[in-house]
Scaffold this active site. Structure first.
Site, PDB file in Angstrom:
ATOM      1  N   ASN A 210       7.825  10.036   0.573  1.00 17.48           N
ATOM      2  CA  ASN A 210       6.335  10.514   0.089  1.00 17.48           C
ATOM      3  C   ASN A 210       6.071  11.621   0.860  1.00 17.48           C
ATOM      4  O   ASN A 210       5.491  11.476   2.040  1.00 17.48           O
ATOM      5  CB  ASN A 210       5.386   9.305   0.128  1.00 17.48           C
TER       6      ASN A 210
ATOM      7  N   LYS B  70       3.619  13.525   0.277  1.00 13.66           N
ATOM      8  CA  LYS B  70       2.067  13.678   0.123  1.00 13.66           C
ATOM      9  C   LYS B  70       1.819  15.161  -0.158  1.00 13.66           C
ATOM     10  O   LYS B  70       2.605  15.859  -0.688  1.00 13.66           O
ATOM     11  CB  LYS B  70       1.443  13.134   1.411  1.00 13.66           C
TER      12      LYS B  70
ATOM     13  N   HIS C 275      -1.003   4.690  -4.957  1.00 13.33           N
ATOM     14  CA  HIS C 275      -1.134   4.847  -3.351  1.00 13.33           C
ATOM     15  C   HIS C 275      -2.643   4.687  -2.611  1.00 13.33           C
ATOM     16  O   HIS C 275      -3.381   4.820  -3.265  1.00 13.33           O
ATOM     17  CB  HIS C 275      -0.461   6.080  -2.964  1.00 13.33           C
TER      18      HIS C 275
ATOM     19  N   GLU D 230      -4.000   6.046  -0.736  1.00 14.79           N
ATOM     20  CA  GLU D 230      -4.731   7.231  -0.340  1.00 14.79           C
ATOM     21  C   GLU D 230      -5.509   7.469  -1.560  1.00 14.79           C
ATOM     22  O   GLU D 230      -6.514   7.808  -1.565  1.00 14.79           O
ATOM     23  CB  GLU D 230      -4.061   8.367   0.235  1.00 14.79           C
TER      24      GLU D 230
ATOM     25  N   GLU E 148       2.491  -2.040   1.002  1.00 11.03           N
ATOM     26  CA  GLU E 148       2.165  -0.966   2.075  1.00 11.03           C
ATOM     27  C   GLU E 148       0.768  -1.454   2.703  1.00 11.03           C
ATOM     28  O   GLU E 148      -0.297  -1.298   2.248  1.00 11.03           O
ATOM     29  CB  GLU E 148       1.951   0.540   1.502  1.00 11.03           C
TER      30      GLU E 148
ATOM     31  N   GLY F 253       0.552   5.474   8.416  1.00 10.63           N
ATOM     32  CA  GLY F 253       0.281   6.826   9.179  1.00 10.63           C
ATOM     33  C   GLY F 253      -0.249   6.444  10.443  1.00 10.63           C
ATOM     34  O   GLY F 253      -0.898   7.246  11.248  1.00 10.63           O
TER      35      GLY F 253
ATOM     36  N   SER G 248       4.673   3.480   8.397  1.00  8.17           N
ATOM     37  CA  SER G 248       5.175   3.701   9.541  1.00  8.17           C
ATOM     38  C   SER G 248       6.506   3.266   9.750  1.00  8.17           C
ATOM     39  O   SER G 248       6.899   2.796  10.756  1.00  8.17           O
ATOM     40  CB  SER G 248       4.304   3.147  10.786  1.00  8.17           C
TER      41      SER G 248
HETATM   42  C1  PEP Z   1       2.894   6.119   2.812  1.00  6.80           C
HETATM   43  O1  PEP Z   1       1.907   6.875   3.033  1.00  6.80           O
HETATM   44  O2  PEP Z   1       3.430   5.663   1.799  1.00  6.80           O
HETATM   45  C2  PEP Z   1       3.697   5.742   3.902  1.00  6.80           C
HETATM   46  C3  PEP Z   1       4.162   4.659   4.138  1.00  6.80           C
HETATM   47  O3  PEP Z   1       3.327   6.619   5.257  1.00  6.80           O
HETATM   48  P1  PEP Z   1       3.968   6.551   6.748  1.00  6.80           P
HETATM   49  O4  PEP Z   1       5.503   6.062   6.530  1.00  6.80           O
HETATM   50  O5  PEP Z   1       3.444   8.053   7.451  1.00  6.80           O
HETATM   51  O6  PEP Z   1       3.199   5.403   7.445  1.00  6.80           O
END
Ligand code: PEP
Length: 251
Positions: A9, A11, A95, A97, A167, A173, A213
């Site tokens: 992703n 973003k 997501h 966000e 998630e 992040g 992460s």
């Molecule tokens: C995400 O935004 O879907 C995500 C998992 O981000 P990160 O891997 O940076 O934690």
């Protein structure tokens, strides 16, 4: 046997030139890694060029959102048919966000999911609790609500097209990954819930990705859990080598 699926992703990262460089690197790294499905979720503005660059490769293209209407007066929005035209296969929906910053609700997740399915796109539906919800003992209630409401009304062959991404918001992040046991516990809970909603046979085949992460050094452990079928990767998908190393963890 569920085929693992690793999706990046990106973003709101990567201009056109940067996107082309990254996708060339990913193609070179993962050319021989056929055992997992590999997907890149790119900004709308990169879909066209990245789609062209991926022609003939096993790497699949994802969008990061889709509107639920077929067409009309929705300034700034993009329809499922428009995505299909660009060679998009998957679309990330709901997501955290988007839930946090753009007013996404379980109801709009559901509308987007149905529109994606109706157009022949495969939805990657994101669910996950915040730290406050986890610490307040509401983790399973929140995830159950998101799954039930986000997937309400799906039927029959819809379930075969679906991917869910668990998630935990506190792990996105932040560098804080859920432990393998924490992640597996929620994945098993989601699969059991899918059994209720979709039937045991469908629940056994739906892929559930972990996101939050995920990095080359923890990917293999996470994906070796019985109900973790891949990853949705943010930060570590922005560089070809680390993304490919995560894909290697899925093999
Ligand atoms: C995400 O935004 O879907 C995500 C998992 O981000 P990160 O891997 O940076 O934690």
């Amino acid at each position: 046997m569920r085929k693992r699926i690793v999706a990046g992703n990106w973003k709101m990262n990567k201009t056109r030139a940067e996107a082309l460089a990254l996708v060339a690197g990913i193609k070179a790294e993962v050319a021989a890694l056929g055992a997992a499905e590999i997907v890149v979720g790119v900004p709308f503005t990169d879909l066209d060029v990245v789609g062209q660059a991926l022609k003939g490769s096993a790497v699949q293209l994802a969008a990061q959102n889709v509107h639920w209407a077929e067409k009309g007066a929705f300034t700034g929005e993009i329809s499922a048919a428009m995505l299909k035209e660009l060679g998009v296969t998957y679309v990330i929906i709901g997501h955290s966000e988007r839930r946090q910053y753009f007013g996404e609700t379980d109801e709009t997740v559901n509308k987007r999911t149905k529109a994606a399915l109706a157009a022949g796109l495969k939805p990657i539906v994101c669910v996950g609790e915040t730290l406050a919800e986890r610490e307040g003992g509401q983790m399973t209630a929140v995830v159950e609500r998101q799954v039930r409401a986000g997937l309400a009304g799906l039927q029959g062959a819809d379930w075969d097209q679906l991917v869910i991404a668990y998630e935990p918001v506190w792990a996105i992040g932040t560098g804080k990954t859920a432990t393998t046991a924490q992640a597996q516990e929620v994945h098993a809970f989601i699969r059991q819930l899918l059994g209720v909603l979709a039937g045991a046979a469908a629940a056994a085949t739906i892929r559930i990705q972990y996101g939050g992460s995920m990095k080359p050094d923890n990917a293999k452990d996470l994906m070796s859990q019985p109900d973790i079928d891949g990853g949705l990767i943010g930060g570590a998908s922005l560089e070809a080598k680390s993304f490919a190393d995560i894909v290697r963890g899925a093999l």
